[in-house]
Design a protein around this motif. Structure first.
Motif, PDB file in Angstrom:
ATOM      1  N   GLY A   1       0.797  -1.223   0.000  1.00 33.79           N
ATOM      2  CA  GLY A   1       0.000   0.000   0.000  1.00 33.79           C
ATOM      3  C   GLY A   1       0.827   1.269   0.000  1.00 33.79           C
ATOM      4  O   GLY A   1       0.306   2.340  -0.296  1.00 33.79           O
ATOM      5  N   ASP A   2       2.124   1.182   0.358  1.00 31.84           N
ATOM      6  CA  ASP A   2       3.000   2.357   0.276  1.00 31.84           C
ATOM      7  C   ASP A   2       3.209   2.719  -1.193  1.00 31.84           C
ATOM      8  O   ASP A   2       2.932   1.930  -2.092  1.00 31.84           O
ATOM      9  CB  ASP A   2       4.376   2.068   0.899  1.00 31.84           C
ATOM     10  N   THR A   3       3.719   3.908  -1.405  1.00 30.15           N
ATOM     11  CA  THR A   3       4.103   4.340  -2.745  1.00 30.15           C
ATOM     12  C   THR A   3       5.584   4.684  -2.722  1.00 30.15           C
ATOM     13  O   THR A   3       6.027   5.472  -1.891  1.00 30.15           O
ATOM     14  CB  THR A   3       3.291   5.563  -3.187  1.00 30.15           C
ATOM     15  N   ALA A   4       6.330   4.054  -3.616  1.00 24.51           N
ATOM     16  CA  ALA A   4       7.764   4.329  -3.729  1.00 24.51           C
ATOM     17  C   ALA A   4       7.985   5.268  -4.905  1.00 24.51           C
ATOM     18  O   ALA A   4       7.358   5.128  -5.952  1.00 24.51           O
ATOM     19  CB  ALA A   4       8.532   3.027  -3.947  1.00 24.51           C
ATOM     20  N   ARG A   5       8.877   6.221  -4.728  1.00 27.04           N
ATOM     21  CA  ARG A   5       9.274   7.106  -5.828  1.00 27.04           C
ATOM     22  C   ARG A   5      10.736   6.796  -6.117  1.00 27.04           C
ATOM     23  O   ARG A   5      11.595   6.954  -5.255  1.00 27.04           O
ATOM     24  CB  ARG A   5       9.064   8.569  -5.461  1.00 27.04           C
ATOM     25  N   VAL A   6      10.986   6.352  -7.338  1.00 27.02           N
ATOM     26  CA  VAL A   6      12.321   5.922  -7.728  1.00 27.02           C
ATOM     27  C   VAL A   6      12.827   6.862  -8.820  1.00 27.02           C
ATOM     28  O   VAL A   6      12.238   6.941  -9.893  1.00 27.02           O
ATOM     29  CB  VAL A   6      12.322   4.466  -8.253  1.00 27.02           C
ATOM     30  N   ALA A   7      13.913   7.577  -8.506  1.00 22.76           N
ATOM     31  CA  ALA A   7      14.531   8.477  -9.486  1.00 22.76           C
ATOM     32  C   ALA A   7      15.713   7.767 -10.118  1.00 22.76           C
ATOM     33  O   ALA A   7      16.557   7.210  -9.421  1.00 22.76           O
ATOM     34  CB  ALA A   7      14.985   9.774  -8.812  1.00 22.76           C
ATOM     35  N   VAL A   8      15.744   7.805 -11.455  1.00 21.37           N
ATOM     36  CA  VAL A   8      16.818   7.149 -12.204  1.00 21.37           C
ATOM     37  C   VAL A   8      17.294   8.071 -13.320  1.00 21.37           C
ATOM     38  O   VAL A   8      16.618   9.036 -13.685  1.00 21.37           O
ATOM     39  CB  VAL A   8      16.351   5.803 -12.819  1.00 21.37           C
ATOM     40  N   LEU A   9      18.463   7.738 -13.842  1.00 18.50           N
ATOM     41  CA  LEU A   9      18.951   8.346 -15.076  1.00 18.50           C
ATOM     42  C   LEU A   9      18.950   7.269 -16.149  1.00 18.50           C
ATOM     43  O   LEU A   9      19.420   6.154 -15.921  1.00 18.50           O
ATOM     44  CB  LEU A   9      20.369   8.886 -14.908  1.00 18.50           C
TER      45      LEU A   9
ATOM     46  N   ARG B   1      19.924   7.117 -20.264  1.00 24.15           N
ATOM     47  CA  ARG B   1      20.483   7.827 -21.418  1.00 24.15           C
ATOM     48  C   ARG B   1      20.594   9.335 -21.136  1.00 24.15           C
ATOM     49  O   ARG B   1      20.249  10.159 -21.965  1.00 24.15           O
ATOM     50  CB  ARG B   1      19.649   7.563 -22.669  1.00 24.15           C
ATOM     51  N   GLY B   2      21.042   9.645 -19.907  1.00 27.04           N
ATOM     52  CA  GLY B   2      21.286  11.031 -19.526  1.00 27.04           C
ATOM     53  C   GLY B   2      20.053  11.812 -19.105  1.00 27.04           C
ATOM     54  O   GLY B   2      20.161  12.958 -18.689  1.00 27.04           O
ATOM     55  N   GLU B   3      18.883  11.227 -19.203  1.00 24.93           N
ATOM     56  CA  GLU B   3      17.632  11.903 -18.825  1.00 24.93           C
ATOM     57  C   GLU B   3      17.147  11.382 -17.474  1.00 24.93           C
ATOM     58  O   GLU B   3      17.166  10.180 -17.220  1.00 24.93           O
ATOM     59  CB  GLU B   3      16.547  11.650 -19.872  1.00 24.93           C
ATOM     60  N   ARG B   4      16.674  12.295 -16.643  1.00 21.69           N
ATOM     61  CA  ARG B   4      16.131  11.913 -15.343  1.00 21.69           C
ATOM     62  C   ARG B   4      14.685  11.444 -15.526  1.00 21.69           C
ATOM     63  O   ARG B   4      13.909  12.044 -16.258  1.00 21.69           O
ATOM     64  CB  ARG B   4      16.186  13.096 -14.381  1.00 21.69           C
ATOM     65  N   PHE B   5      14.353  10.363 -14.854  1.00 23.88           N
ATOM     66  CA  PHE B   5      13.007   9.811 -14.886  1.00 23.88           C
ATOM     67  C   PHE B   5      12.640   9.446 -13.456  1.00 23.88           C
ATOM     68  O   PHE B   5      13.456   8.856 -12.739  1.00 23.88           O
ATOM     69  CB  PHE B   5      12.960   8.569 -15.788  1.00 23.88           C
ATOM     70  N   VAL B   6      11.431   9.803 -13.031  1.00 21.87           N
ATOM     71  CA  VAL B   6      10.960   9.441 -11.702  1.00 21.87           C
ATOM     72  C   VAL B   6       9.726   8.564 -11.861  1.00 21.87           C
ATOM     73  O   VAL B   6       8.736   8.966 -12.473  1.00 21.87           O
ATOM     74  CB  VAL B   6      10.629  10.679 -10.844  1.00 21.87           C
ATOM     75  N   ALA B   7       9.813   7.365 -11.326  1.00 19.85           N
ATOM     76  CA  ALA B   7       8.704   6.420 -11.380  1.00 19.85           C
ATOM     77  C   ALA B   7       7.980   6.422 -10.036  1.00 19.85           C
ATOM     78  O   ALA B   7       8.616   6.425  -8.982  1.00 19.85           O
ATOM     79  CB  ALA B   7       9.214   5.016 -11.684  1.00 19.85           C
ATOM     80  N   THR B   8       6.672   6.423 -10.090  1.00 16.41           N
ATOM     81  CA  THR B   8       5.840   6.283  -8.905  1.00 16.41           C
ATOM     82  C   THR B   8       5.327   4.848  -8.895  1.00 16.41           C
ATOM     83  O   THR B   8       4.652   4.430  -9.835  1.00 16.41           O
ATOM     84  CB  THR B   8       4.673   7.283  -8.938  1.00 16.41           C
ATOM     85  N   VAL B   9       5.694   4.119  -7.841  1.00 15.55           N
ATOM     86  CA  VAL B   9       5.425   2.674  -7.800  1.00 15.55           C
ATOM     87  C   VAL B   9       4.542   2.352  -6.602  1.00 15.55           C
ATOM     88  O   VAL B   9       5.001   2.415  -5.464  1.00 15.55           O
ATOM     89  CB  VAL B   9       6.747   1.877  -7.696  1.00 15.55           C
ATOM     90  N   PRO B  10       3.268   1.991  -6.835  1.00 13.94           N
ATOM     91  CA  PRO B  10       2.438   1.529  -5.723  1.00 13.94           C
ATOM     92  C   PRO B  10       2.896   0.129  -5.311  1.00 13.94           C
ATOM     93  O   PRO B  10       2.933  -0.786  -6.141  1.00 13.94           O
ATOM     94  CB  PRO B  10       1.017   1.474  -6.301  1.00 13.94           C
ATOM     95  N   VAL B  11       3.270  -0.024  -4.061  1.00  9.51           N
ATOM     96  CA  VAL B  11       3.772  -1.319  -3.582  1.00  9.51           C
ATOM     97  C   VAL B  11       2.589  -2.276  -3.429  1.00  9.51           C
ATOM     98  O   VAL B  11       1.656  -2.009  -2.675  1.00  9.51           O
ATOM     99  CB  VAL B  11       4.550  -1.169  -2.265  1.00  9.51           C
ATOM    100  N   ALA B  12       2.667  -3.363  -4.186  1.00 11.11           N
ATOM    101  CA  ALA B  12       1.593  -4.354  -4.202  1.00 11.11           C
ATOM    102  C   ALA B  12       2.207  -5.743  -4.194  1.00 11.11           C
ATOM    103  O   ALA B  12       3.422  -5.904  -4.315  1.00 11.11           O
ATOM    104  CB  ALA B  12       0.734  -4.156  -5.454  1.00 11.11           C
TER     105      ALA B  12
END
Length: 133
Positions: free
Chosen positions: A82-90, A92-103
């Motif tokens: 039920g938590d939500t994880a926010r994962v920031a990654v690079l 190919r040089g671009e920043r991407f943030v994924a919002t992941v509902p923990v299930a």
């Protein structure tokens, strides 16, 4: 050898029998000086569904910079269903943030079932296989 495989999926559970969160994600680097890279063991996991890929460079998890695999695992395992994880990654040089509902997730179960109409040759091979020959 006169068997057929029955394949099913069942909810993954922990030692207490409760649904287990999908922690099928890892972070690794070739050396301490190298950045951590994600490894997804199943692209259908909650992590893959959120847009993360294996080999993404890990920047942060829930706003916290992650420096090594141990820190990654401790932060990951603190998450609950039920938590939500926010994962920031690079990537190919671009920043991407994924919002992941923990299930939870499902695991594959394979059961071998004897064929009723197995041939004598299949039964003989099965018996040799069972005996380790």
């Amino acid at each position: 050898i006169g068997y057929r495989a029955e394949i099913s999926r069942i909810p993954a559970t922990n030692a207490e029998g409760a649904r287990a969160p999908d922690f099928r994600i890892f972070a690794s680097s070739d050396s301490p000086a190298e950045p951590l890279r994600l490894i997804l063991t199943d692209p259908r996991s909650i992590w893959g569904q959120a847009g993360l890929h294996s080999n993404d460079q890990l920047v942060a998890l829930n706003g916290r910079a992650i420096r090594d695999n141990g820190e990654f695992r401790r932060t990951l395992f603190a998450l609950r269903m039920g938590d939500t994880a926010r994962v920031a990654v690079l990537r190919r040089g671009e920043r991407f943030v994924a919002t992941v509902p923990v299930a939870g997730y499902e695991r594959v179960v394979v059961r071998l079932v004897e064929l009723r109409d197995a041939t004598p040759a299949q039964v003989a091979r099965r018996e040799r296989w069972a005996a380790g020959r």
